[in-house]
Design a protein around this motif. Structure first.
Motif, PDB file in Angstrom:
ATOM      1  N   LEU A   1       0.878  -1.165   0.000  1.00  0.00           N
ATOM      2  CA  LEU A   1       0.000   0.000   0.000  1.00  0.00           C
ATOM      3  C   LEU A   1       0.919   1.219   0.000  1.00  0.00           C
ATOM      4  O   LEU A   1       1.838   1.295   0.811  1.00  0.00           O
ATOM      5  N   LYS A   2       0.660   2.157  -0.890  1.00  0.00           N
ATOM      6  CA  LYS A   2       1.521   3.342  -0.952  1.00  0.00           C
ATOM      7  C   LYS A   2       1.216   4.276   0.211  1.00  0.00           C
ATOM      8  O   LYS A   2       0.071   4.634   0.451  1.00  0.00           O
ATOM      9  N   VAL A   3       2.260   4.680   0.922  1.00  0.00           N
ATOM     10  CA  VAL A   3       2.115   5.647   2.013  1.00  0.00           C
ATOM     11  C   VAL A   3       2.385   7.047   1.441  1.00  0.00           C
ATOM     12  O   VAL A   3       3.483   7.310   0.953  1.00  0.00           O
ATOM     13  N   PRO A   4       1.380   7.912   1.464  1.00  0.00           N
ATOM     14  CA  PRO A   4       1.587   9.246   0.876  1.00  0.00           C
ATOM     15  C   PRO A   4       2.798   9.956   1.482  1.00  0.00           C
ATOM     16  O   PRO A   4       3.043   9.838   2.688  1.00  0.00           O
ATOM     17  N   GLN A   5       3.504  10.642   0.651  1.00  0.00           N
ATOM     18  CA  GLN A   5       4.706  11.358   1.070  1.00  0.00           C
ATOM     19  C   GLN A   5       4.361  12.842   1.100  1.00  0.00           C
ATOM     20  O   GLN A   5       4.350  13.511   0.070  1.00  0.00           O
ATOM     21  N   MET A   6       4.091  13.324   2.303  1.00  0.00           N
ATOM     22  CA  MET A   6       3.480  14.638   2.447  1.00  0.00           C
ATOM     23  C   MET A   6       4.490  15.748   2.730  1.00  0.00           C
ATOM     24  O   MET A   6       4.160  16.918   2.668  1.00  0.00           O
ATOM     25  N   GLY A   7       5.719  15.372   3.098  1.00  0.00           N
ATOM     26  CA  GLY A   7       6.724  16.382   3.416  1.00  0.00           C
ATOM     27  C   GLY A   7       7.312  17.012   2.155  1.00  0.00           C
ATOM     28  O   GLY A   7       6.962  16.657   1.039  1.00  0.00           O
TER      29      GLY A   7
ATOM     30  N   ALA B   1       8.342  11.985   4.321  1.00  0.00           N
ATOM     31  CA  ALA B   1       7.092  11.238   4.446  1.00  0.00           C
ATOM     32  C   ALA B   1       6.040  12.116   5.140  1.00  0.00           C
ATOM     33  O   ALA B   1       4.932  12.287   4.647  1.00  0.00           O
ATOM     34  N   ILE B   2       6.415  12.670   6.298  1.00  0.00           N
ATOM     35  CA  ILE B   2       5.494  13.556   7.033  1.00  0.00           C
ATOM     36  C   ILE B   2       6.206  14.893   7.210  1.00  0.00           C
ATOM     37  O   ILE B   2       5.779  15.899   6.685  1.00  0.00           O
ATOM     38  N   ASP B   3       7.317  14.885   7.948  1.00  0.00           N
ATOM     39  CA  ASP B   3       8.159  16.077   8.036  1.00  0.00           C
ATOM     40  C   ASP B   3       8.985  16.206   6.748  1.00  0.00           C
ATOM     41  O   ASP B   3       8.865  15.398   5.841  1.00  0.00           O
ATOM     42  N   ASP B   4       9.861  17.203   6.726  1.00  0.00           N
ATOM     43  CA  ASP B   4      10.640  17.467   5.508  1.00  0.00           C
ATOM     44  C   ASP B   4      11.979  16.741   5.497  1.00  0.00           C
ATOM     45  O   ASP B   4      12.532  16.398   6.536  1.00  0.00           O
ATOM     46  N   THR B   5      12.508  16.549   4.324  1.00  0.00           N
ATOM     47  CA  THR B   5      13.910  16.194   4.115  1.00  0.00           C
ATOM     48  C   THR B   5      14.687  17.509   4.060  1.00  0.00           C
ATOM     49  O   THR B   5      14.252  18.440   3.385  1.00  0.00           O
ATOM     50  N   VAL B   6      15.821  17.576   4.778  1.00  0.00           N
ATOM     51  CA  VAL B   6      16.485  18.878   4.940  1.00  0.00           C
ATOM     52  C   VAL B   6      17.972  18.800   4.616  1.00  0.00           C
ATOM     53  O   VAL B   6      18.683  17.914   5.116  1.00  0.00           O
ATOM     54  N   LEU B   7      18.440  19.719   3.789  1.00  0.00           N
ATOM     55  CA  LEU B   7      19.875  19.967   3.637  1.00  0.00           C
ATOM     56  C   LEU B   7      20.126  21.364   4.189  1.00  0.00           C
ATOM     57  O   LEU B   7      19.533  22.343   3.708  1.00  0.00           O
TER      58      LEU B   7
ATOM     59  N   ILE C   1     -10.730  16.383  13.034  1.00  0.00           N
ATOM     60  CA  ILE C   1      -9.407  16.069  12.466  1.00  0.00           C
ATOM     61  C   ILE C   1      -9.293  16.759  11.107  1.00  0.00           C
ATOM     62  O   ILE C   1     -10.137  16.572  10.221  1.00  0.00           O
ATOM     63  N   VAL C   2      -8.219  17.546  10.944  1.00  0.00           N
ATOM     64  CA  VAL C   2      -8.050  18.256   9.671  1.00  0.00           C
ATOM     65  C   VAL C   2      -6.790  17.838   8.924  1.00  0.00           C
ATOM     66  O   VAL C   2      -6.573  18.265   7.793  1.00  0.00           O
ATOM     67  N   GLY C   3      -5.955  17.035   9.574  1.00  0.00           N
ATOM     68  CA  GLY C   3      -4.735  16.662   8.861  1.00  0.00           C
ATOM     69  C   GLY C   3      -3.917  15.661   9.649  1.00  0.00           C
ATOM     70  O   GLY C   3      -4.412  15.066  10.602  1.00  0.00           O
ATOM     71  N   LEU C   4      -2.657  15.482   9.232  1.00  0.00           N
ATOM     72  CA  LEU C   4      -1.815  14.437   9.812  1.00  0.00           C
ATOM     73  C   LEU C   4      -0.465  15.010  10.197  1.00  0.00           C
ATOM     74  O   LEU C   4       0.000  15.980   9.584  1.00  0.00           O
ATOM     75  N   ALA C   5       0.176  14.393  11.163  1.00  0.00           N
ATOM     76  CA  ALA C   5       1.531  14.825  11.541  1.00  0.00           C
ATOM     77  C   ALA C   5       2.201  13.718  12.341  1.00  0.00           C
ATOM     78  O   ALA C   5       1.575  12.721  12.688  1.00  0.00           O
ATOM     79  N   THR C   6       3.470  13.889  12.607  1.00  0.00           N
ATOM     80  CA  THR C   6       4.210  12.943  13.449  1.00  0.00           C
ATOM     81  C   THR C   6       3.738  13.060  14.891  1.00  0.00           C
ATOM     82  O   THR C   6       3.143  14.066  15.289  1.00  0.00           O
ATOM     83  N   LEU C   7       4.052  12.050  15.682  1.00  0.00           N
ATOM     84  CA  LEU C   7       3.722  12.087  17.108  1.00  0.00           C
ATOM     85  C   LEU C   7       4.255  13.361  17.759  1.00  0.00           C
ATOM     86  O   LEU C   7       3.575  13.987  18.577  1.00  0.00           O
ATOM     87  N   ALA C   8       5.465  13.747  17.383  1.00  0.00           N
ATOM     88  CA  ALA C   8       6.100  14.894  18.033  1.00  0.00           C
ATOM     89  C   ALA C   8       5.468  16.212  17.588  1.00  0.00           C
ATOM     90  O   ALA C   8       5.365  17.154  18.374  1.00  0.00           O
ATOM     91  N   ALA C   9       5.033  16.292  16.350  1.00  0.00           N
ATOM     92  CA  ALA C   9       4.601  17.576  15.800  1.00  0.00           C
ATOM     93  C   ALA C   9       3.090  17.757  15.796  1.00  0.00           C
ATOM     94  O   ALA C   9       2.599  18.890  15.650  1.00  0.00           O
ATOM     95  N   ALA C  10       2.321  16.689  15.971  1.00  0.00           N
ATOM     96  CA  ALA C  10       0.870  16.785  15.779  1.00  0.00           C
ATOM     97  C   ALA C  10       0.219  17.691  16.822  1.00  0.00           C
ATOM     98  O   ALA C  10       0.582  17.666  18.004  1.00  0.00           O
ATOM     99  N   ASP C  11      -0.781  18.467  16.381  1.00  0.00           N
ATOM    100  CA  ASP C  11      -1.579  19.244  17.327  1.00  0.00           C
ATOM    101  C   ASP C  11      -2.930  18.549  17.516  1.00  0.00           C
ATOM    102  O   ASP C  11      -3.158  17.451  17.000  1.00  0.00           O
ATOM    103  N   ALA C  12      -3.817  19.207  18.239  1.00  0.00           N
ATOM    104  CA  ALA C  12      -5.057  18.564  18.690  1.00  0.00           C
ATOM    105  C   ALA C  12      -6.029  18.267  17.551  1.00  0.00           C
ATOM    106  O   ALA C  12      -7.042  17.592  17.764  1.00  0.00           O
ATOM    107  N   HIS C  13      -5.741  18.762  16.354  1.00  0.00           N
ATOM    108  CA  HIS C  13      -6.609  18.466  15.212  1.00  0.00           C
ATOM    109  C   HIS C  13      -5.907  17.619  14.156  1.00  0.00           C
ATOM    110  O   HIS C  13      -6.345  17.542  13.015  1.00  0.00           O
TER     111      HIS C  13
END
Lengths: 338, 338, 338
Positions: free
Chosen positions: A190-196, A216-222, B22-34
């Protein structure tokens, strides 16, 4: 330019004929009397002694061995770079949008921007001053590019990615494709959307056909001043610290953090989810699977040997566990005998 | 979307406040209450305990440790993928052919197909419903592409190649270039025509700057649901079984068969003319030169060590054959003494 | 074509029914009575014995085992290549410039040249007879391309680079991007201008997504008949001798010289500033860090083993230095005892 002008412009101490006219640059072996050359690597000292260059940029420790005028430098390679930039400035773009390019109306481009033939710039992009989007580039919607950056040609920048100032992207590089995110679900992937996104700092350079995946969720950073050679692969959510340099064909797996001032030699592979400290040097064709918390050199590459000899070593390597056990037995016996 | 709606849409057992919006998605560390997050890898448990997410998709074994509402799942990563696909649907294309694209008159395109700026579609191509041919792609003559496939941008598909349904081809991928077929003839290389095609099944995903060569005589084949990461190289006449996944920078030499449900980790090299059974896992930076007929894990990668220590090991490796002989002599002597 | 015509056209000794009509080619297993096949690798002898081909190109030593007419050859693979080139000629281009292409007015193109859709040809280029510049290619200013060369599609050729005659450049290849030249200067990288070109001789073939960097000062050079597979990386100022072949994913670091008739197997890495003699063969996934002055085979690749067994070997490898010391002590003791 006269040699004394050149010396004063670049802050170098001139020794020898100040009136030599310099028109270009060449290697120690090839330079003629109107070309400047340099010595940074002492293994070229034999060529220094035979050079016919108009002048040589050189450290004070070797200057005495030059048969031609010298421009003494604390860092000859860096001063060579500066002089070379003067004689061979980075190719500028003609401001304006080539008639064959397709630029979205909602993209914000300064009048100084150059968009080359067959390029595509998507909706809502923000392109800084004097940016060059070379021929055949595809810049998706929402991309931001800082002043004086240059996409040489045929680069791809995915939606919403950000490039800093003075960034250079070489041909064929792909910034911001989806990361390799897959969940196994009842026997199917199942493809996991890459949102970062990918965020690249100022003064970075990205080599030809290098790929940097979006997070994937956060960004890739240089961070700033990161330098990637050709055919480097950076997976999703990797973070690379400022001033690090990765040589050709290096691969970095997902979520790994590489520190500042790291140097990764060619074709090394860095595993996922690990941390590499600042100032780490990885030697060529090494495999890094565990975090490294101290600066210094690390490696696991094996230099090639004559194949016959290597085949014997491989056979012995296969016996190494057994061999070790046997040796331990012998050691036990021997210590009993003592 | 309210959390209870989300739970019921995705078949997840909700525990906690059902009315969270719920309006969106985030990592455990970054997610807020929505925002919703997930826990699939237990190493993130410390982050779970501090999360402020609106809800967490989580396995029942860890649900008790969540400080926030939970959506309990048998397969949290797969359910995360589904929820993420809902909030971040794959970018659709505008149906129609961009005016700058060049589409052959003999190509058969459904009205739902999107052809991006600067793309090229050759003669006799058959392009399925809702297919997206992104900007800068080159599709040569005679190519067939199944419904709902997407060439993101700047991909190349060589003549007569076939892609199934829901295939994704990332930027810079080259499908169907000539294989490396050369015959030595009186001191010169003679090019061997590459007459086969590439046939890619349904639900395959091909990474950025990955290359898949056309077959020499027969075809190069990827069965359904094969997933290739970036910068993978697949040589002519390779056959990859369904549901196998190859990570970044893997190379597979010609005529090799890889089974179903195989996983090849990053930068491994697979030799030519060999057979890999179903269910084989190859660890990172390994070299596979012989057929493997049993499922399981195989590898030959060497984790990097401090360079000084590795240098000593390399010296000893060079002495290993001699060392083994000496040990065997000692063993012989010792057994005589017994 | 009748089999006897085919035999006489390619200078092959026919044995068997001369009147078979040949319309195409196939493998031993798949060929029908109107297709010709070949045997070059004896491991296919079982398939020979069951073949239903119209005829088989074969060496005299195996001809007796063919159940079908034979075309006896001293070099069956080379003659197969010639016959295949007859039935599957290299795709020609339509002479002329596609209306969507952008060709500089100052470029010199023979009337026989084909420039494909969305291609770009820069100022002052000199393009030889019958050259094909395929769709989406970017050819920068000042490039010279010899007669009968073919850029298949989406290739990049950097400014002032030179290609010989009959050169083939596959999709995504990047010829003449900047080399990785950096000087560290007070904590920041300084870009060192890359002023050289890439010069590629006659009859070279460059694989998909392969990269060849321009020289730093002098040129990067491929002599005649050099063959590079896909995803090969050639750094600045590398020199590759005539008739050498580099397989997929090989990387060569800067300023290295590779001799004539060398063969480098897949995914090997060649270090910088070294010399490889003529006739050197490097086996797969090897690391070459030192010059090699004698022809022959060299390697350092390690074939994968079951992971558990390999893990034990890795532990022992880590103990190898200590092990060697212990063995030497034992040997010392043992020789004293004698």
């Amino acid at each position: 330019m006269r040699l004394d002008e050149l010396a004063s412009r670049f802050g170098l101490a001139l020794s020898g004929n100040a009136e030599v006219e310099i028109v270009g640059l060449a290697t120690l072996a090839a330079a003629d009397a109107h070309q400047v050359s340099f010595l940074a690597n002492p293994s070229y000292l034999p060529e220094l002694e035979k050079t016919r260059a108009g002048a040589v940029i050189i450290g004070s420790e070797h200057a005495g061995r030059s048969p031609v005028p010298t421009l003494v430098s604390d860092n000859p390679y860096a001063d060579w770079a500066r002089v070379a930039q003067h004689f061979h400035p980075s190719p500028g773009g003609k401001p304006g949008i080539h008639p064959s390019a397709v630029v979205s109306e909602s993209a914000l481009l300064d009048g100084s921007v150059s968009v080359g033939a067959q390029a595509v710039v998507g909706e809502g992009c923000q392109i800084g001053k004097r940016v060059i989007v070379g021929p055949g580039c595809v810049v998706e919607d929402g991309v931001e590019i800082g002043d004086d950056s240059r996409l040489v040609a045929r680069a791809f920048i995915g939606r919403d990615c950000q490039l800093g100032k003075r960034v250079i992207i070489h041909p064929g590089a792909v910034i911001g494709a989806d990361g390799f995110g897959l969940a196994m679900d009842k026997g199917n992937w199942l493809k996991v959307p890459q949102m970062g996104r990918v965020r690249i700092g100022d003064d970075c350079e990205i080599g030809a056909n290098t790929t940097i995946d979006r997070g994937a969720i956060d960004d890739t950073v240089l961070e700033n001043d990161v330098r990637l050679d050709n055919q480097v692969q950076i997976a999703h959510n990797v973070h690379i610290g400022a001033h690090s340099a990765l040589a050709g064909c290096v691969g970095v797996a997902g979520s790994t953090r590489i520190g500042r001032y790291c140097m990764i030699a060619g074709a090394s592979g860095i595993g996922g989810h690990i941390d590499i400290a600042d100032g780490v040097i990885i030697t060529a064709m090494s495999t890094v699977l565990h975090s490294i918390d101290q600066p210094g050199q690390y490696g696991s590459g094996i230099p090639a040997r004559p194949q016959r000899q290597w085949q014997r070593t491989l056979v012995r390597l296969g016996q190494l566990d057994q061999l070790t056990r046997q040796l331990k037995q012998l050691l036990g016996k021997s210590s009993k005998q003592d």
